[in-house]
Design a protein around this motif. Structure first.
Motif, PDB file in Angstrom:
ATOM      1  N   ARG B  29      -8.976  -1.594   6.525  1.00 23.49           N
ATOM      2  CA  ARG B  29      -8.218  -1.172   5.349  1.00 23.49           C
ATOM      3  C   ARG B  29      -8.429  -2.181   4.233  1.00 23.49           C
ATOM      4  NH1 ARG B  29      -1.913  -0.381   6.175  1.00 23.49           N
ATOM      5  NH2 ARG B  29      -2.538   1.556   7.211  1.00 23.49           N
ATOM      6  N   PHE B  30      -9.417  -1.933   3.399  1.00 31.49           N
ATOM      7  CA  PHE B  30      -9.764  -2.858   2.324  1.00 31.49           C
ATOM      8  C   PHE B  30      -9.355  -2.233   0.989  1.00 31.49           C
ATOM      9  CE2 PHE B  30     -12.435  -3.797   5.928  1.00 31.49           C
ATOM     10  CZ  PHE B  30     -12.412  -5.183   5.988  1.00 31.49           C
ATOM     11  N   VAL B  31      -8.095  -2.395   0.663  1.00 33.16           N
ATOM     12  CA  VAL B  31      -7.562  -1.771  -0.550  1.00 33.16           C
ATOM     13  C   VAL B  31      -6.691  -2.760  -1.307  1.00 33.16           C
ATOM     14  CG1 VAL B  31      -7.506   0.590   0.336  1.00 33.16           C
ATOM     15  CG2 VAL B  31      -5.552  -0.923   0.723  1.00 33.16           C
ATOM     16  N   ALA B  32      -6.354  -2.378  -2.541  1.00 32.17           N
ATOM     17  CA  ALA B  32      -5.414  -3.157  -3.341  1.00 32.17           C
ATOM     18  C   ALA B  32      -4.067  -3.202  -2.626  1.00 32.17           C
ATOM     19  CB  ALA B  32      -5.268  -2.523  -4.722  1.00 32.17           C
ATOM     20  N   GLU B  33      -3.403  -4.329  -2.750  1.00 28.98           N
ATOM     21  CA  GLU B  33      -2.115  -4.544  -2.081  1.00 28.98           C
ATOM     22  C   GLU B  33      -1.121  -3.404  -2.378  1.00 28.98           C
ATOM     23  OE1 GLU B  33      -0.994  -6.648   0.121  1.00 28.98           O
ATOM     24  OE2 GLU B  33       1.131  -6.137  -0.053  1.00 28.98           O
ATOM     25  N   THR B  34      -1.163  -2.887  -3.600  1.00 34.68           N
ATOM     26  CA  THR B  34      -0.218  -1.836  -3.999  1.00 34.68           C
ATOM     27  C   THR B  34      -0.269  -0.629  -3.066  1.00 34.68           C
ATOM     28  OG1 THR B  34      -0.570  -2.561  -6.272  1.00 34.68           O
ATOM     29  CG2 THR B  34       0.539  -0.441  -5.984  1.00 34.68           C
ATOM     30  N   THR B  36      -1.060  -0.587   0.247  1.00 30.87           N
ATOM     31  CA  THR B  36      -0.855  -0.794   1.683  1.00 30.87           C
ATOM     32  C   THR B  36       0.428  -0.117   2.172  1.00 30.87           C
ATOM     33  OG1 THR B  36       0.187  -2.933   1.312  1.00 30.87           O
ATOM     34  CG2 THR B  36      -2.160  -2.944   1.782  1.00 30.87           C
ATOM     35  N   HIS B  37       1.436  -0.117   1.318  1.00 27.70           N
ATOM     36  CA  HIS B  37       2.704   0.496   1.710  1.00 27.70           C
ATOM     37  C   HIS B  37       2.540   2.000   1.957  1.00 27.70           C
ATOM     38  CE1 HIS B  37       7.024   1.012   1.928  1.00 27.70           C
ATOM     39  NE2 HIS B  37       6.955   1.964   1.024  1.00 27.70           N
ATOM     40  N   VAL B 193      -3.164   4.521  -7.185  1.00 26.59           N
ATOM     41  CA  VAL B 193      -2.486   3.234  -7.287  1.00 26.59           C
ATOM     42  C   VAL B 193      -1.425   3.291  -8.398  1.00 26.59           C
ATOM     43  CG1 VAL B 193      -3.858   1.888  -8.955  1.00 26.59           C
ATOM     44  CG2 VAL B 193      -3.062   0.798  -6.882  1.00 26.59           C
TER      45      VAL B 193
END
Lengths: 273, 408
Positions: B29-34, B36-37, B193
């Motif tokens: 899972r290589f995504v922006a922190e926003t 992850t939720h 996002v």
């Protein structure tokens, strides 16, 4: 909840925040994309940002698929790549900057595939004088290995915390923090939207209860006014898209650096006011 | 339909992905922190619902009565006779409502969106089949729908663009980068996002961050489940080879997955060879790519020495993508599946052969799998090939006419 008390680092990032704290000042962190709008703009731009009052410099590594960027920085990435930018050239620019500035921390920001493509990135980045790394698409769970490799050469991986990050997750991120924590002020891409100051205030206050690691806020900070509003609740603010646009609109290196210096000084004033 | 009667022959039952959405070294899972939720929430909801009888019933009823499943398994007699080797069976995914397998995934994900109470869905699309399938389920469930599509694909798939608009979707042309599928995916990520609270992103292939590769595979696996049972019922045995085209790889994962534990069944994916692998102008990362990270996962990727993602070429918009689902990367590395490539010309020749010999216009994507069959069936007398006929070619008629120098 006990705070995570980090032993003060010895690197430039820790030193810079130490100096700012002792002076009672907030950090101004600026972002420009390396090699944009021309290869010869970047090093003079870095110096003029410092002259205008920037305390830490973020330098974007141009990438073909910048999926978290708004239009301004997307365009900057495309221009830089059209100019033939590579990660190796980004490191050359940092090394050139370091010839005359040994104090200002330089943090590279970009996407994981750029760094994966350079097998000896930690060593080369360290030699060039890089102090920190922000990987937009590398959440904590995936980043342990890279953080360890970079820690060995005294480069801090700077983690992001978002408005959607749960309290539980924030505690995990905080306990792995190095350099500073980057709070993403809004749900969106870089340079977008309007800043929800109340939410930023609330979340940064919560993060403050968890850690003494410096806390900087970025995304959506455009001018002196928004910088002032946000810096009241953090150790620093990050300004990017607004500066990138300013450079793109400049006719040549001389006017770009002059406008950058003036704009940075105005934001500096806003924060210090 | 008859229950499968053959037990898995491998000693270990295949069970991927592992923790964190890993298929060996791939996935993740290589995504922006926003995001992850939202991804955590999606993974949790899916874990709750995937074996929930009510959810399964709702999904099954939609697949039966709205999509028209099960799709037939069809013996292509004239094609078999003319190639003079293996018997060729086609899994007729072209007969799904909307014309391709993509709708099985969009139905599943739209039901998830509904459970999450999200009133808006977004999607990326290349050939337009996933966009049409998303617009279709959005219309049916009353969800608002925005579809991102590269500007170049908007031109070469104008029929599908209009179909989406007719069903009330908003088609947003993407002008950044190479103006194709990868850029549409970047733009959809940017939208998500920004609107993550009220929007579900219906990713159309077995790529993206965890849990998407697993989720999309599971919804597409109805293809292989049906085909496996139909082979046993109609032919009395499993096929020797299962063949499917691979762009992101959803139709291939869908038909492969239920066969993975059948060690005697060879799995062959066919990538877009474009002008030929040696030319670099292709979209075949499993044949000629390197390990990298794009769009949320680690997999094989077409990228240069600086990590920049390369522009790809294929005659078929749906295969014109520089990455590939991480589970395919894993199946390649463990040797469970092999991956070939077919050129534009070979795919076009196979397309025409199926037109004339079977009265079927396959999608140009699917024609790549058929090109492998045309090349290899003559060398396989007495054997059986199962081909995923993943979509119909109506959408490609303007492209084919253009190649023929005809203006319709």
């Amino acid at each position: 909840m006990p705070k995570t008390n980090r032993s003060p680092g010895t690197g430039r990032i820790a030193q810079q925040f130490e100096i700012l704290r002792s002076q009672g000042k907030k950090a101004l962190v600026t972002f420009v994309t390396a090699g944009d709008p021309g290869l010869n703009y970047t090093v003079p731009a870095m110096h003029s940002l410092v002259a205008g009052g920037a305390n830490l410099l973020e330098l974007g590594i141009p990438f073909s698929d910048p999926e978290a960027e708004g239009p301004a920085i997307q365009a900057a990435n495309e221009r830089a790549l059209a100019n033939g930018m590579t990660l190796a050239k980004v490191l050359d620019m940092v090394a050139e900057f370091r010839q005359t500035d040994l104090a200002t921390p330089v943090i590279l920001m970009g996407y994981l595939n750029s760094v994966l493509a350079m097998a000896d990135f930690p060593q080369r980045a360290s030699q060039a004088g890089v102090d920190g790394l922000i990987m937009v698409n590398l959440p904590l769970e995936e980043g342990a290995e890279l953080q360890q490799a970079l820690r060995a050469v005294n480069i801090d991986v700077i983690w992001l915390v978002a408005p959607t990050t749960s309290d539980e997750r924030a505690r995990d991120v905080v306990s792995n923090a190095s350099g500073f924590l980057y709070y993403v002020s809004l749900k969106g891409t870089t340079g977008s939207g309007s800043l929800p100051v109340d939410e930023v205030t609330e979340r940064t206050a919560y993060l403050r209860t968890l850690t003494d690691v410096p806390l900087c806020v970025g995304f959506g900070i455009k001018d002196a006014e928004t910088a002032r509003a946000v810096s009241a609740h953090a150790d620093g603010v990050v300004v990017g898209s607004a500066l990138v646009q300013l450079m793109a609109q400049s006719a040549d290196v001389a006017s770009a650096t002059e406008r950058l210096r003036t704009a940075t000084a105005a934001i500096r004033q806003g924060i210090d006011a | 339909m008859a229950e499968p009667t053959v037990e898995p022959v491998l000693s270990e039952v295949y069970d991927q992905p592992t923790q964190g959405g890993r298929f060996g070294q791939f996935g993740g899972r290589f995504v922006a922190e926003t995001l992850t939720h939202a991804l955590d929430g999606l993974a949790e909801l899916y874990a709750e619902l995937k074996d929930d009888p009510d959810f399964k019933k709702e999904l099954h009823e939609d697949l039966a009565h709205f999509v028209g499943r099960p799709t037939p398994l069809y013996l292509a007699e004239r094609l078999t006779a003319s190639l003079g080797g293996a018997s060729i069976y086609l899994k007729r995914e072209d007969l799904n409502h909307t014309g391709a397998h993509k709708v099985c995934n969009t139905i599943g994900q739209a039901l998830l969106a509904k459970r999450m109470g999200k009133p808006r869905v977004i999607a990326e699309t290349g050939a337009g089949q996933h966009g049409v399938a998303t617009a279709t389920v959005a219309a049916r469930l009353g969800l608002s729908c925005d579809v991102y599509m590269g500007e170049e694909d908007v031109h070469r798939q104008s029929l599908n663009v209009y179909r989406m608009k007719l069903m009330g979707a908003n088609v947003i042309p993407v002008t950044s980068g190479s103006k194709t599928l990868k850029d549409a995916m970047n733009e959809a990520m940017r939208d998500w996002v920004t609107h993550v609270d009220d929007t579900h992103y219906i990713i159309g292939t077995v790529a993206g961050p965890h849990p998407y590769p697993m989720l999309v595979r599971d919804f597409a696996s109805i293809i292989g489940q049906e085909a496996r049972a139909q082979m046993l019922q109609q032919v009395g045995r499993l096929p020797d080879v299962v063949v499917a085209c691979v762009g992101g790889g959803s139709n291939a994962m869908g038909i492969f997955h239920p066969f993975i534990d059948d060690a005697g069944v060879a799995l062959v994916g066919v990538e877009a060879g474009g002008h030929g692998l040696h030319t670099g102008a292709h979209a075949a990362p499993l044949n000629d790519g390197k390990v990298g990270v794009l769009h949320g996962n680690r997999s094989y990727l077409m990228s240069d020495d600086d990590g920049q993602v390369l522009e790809t070429h294929s005659v078929s918009a749906g295969l014109d993508y520089p990455g590939v689902g991480p589970e395919h990367a894993y199946l390649k590395d463990i040797g469970r599946a092999t991956y070939a490539a077919a050129t534009d010309d070979d795919a076009m020749a196979a397309f025409r052969m199926l037109n004339r010999q079977e009265g079927i216009l396959p999608a140009l994507e699917t024609s790549h799998a058929l090109a492998w069959v045309v090349e290899n069936a003559p060398k396989m007398p007495g054997q059986t090939i199962l081909v995923n006929l993943s979509g119909r070619g109506d959408k490609d008629i303007l492209t084919v006419a253009d190649i023929d120098g005809i203006t319709l």
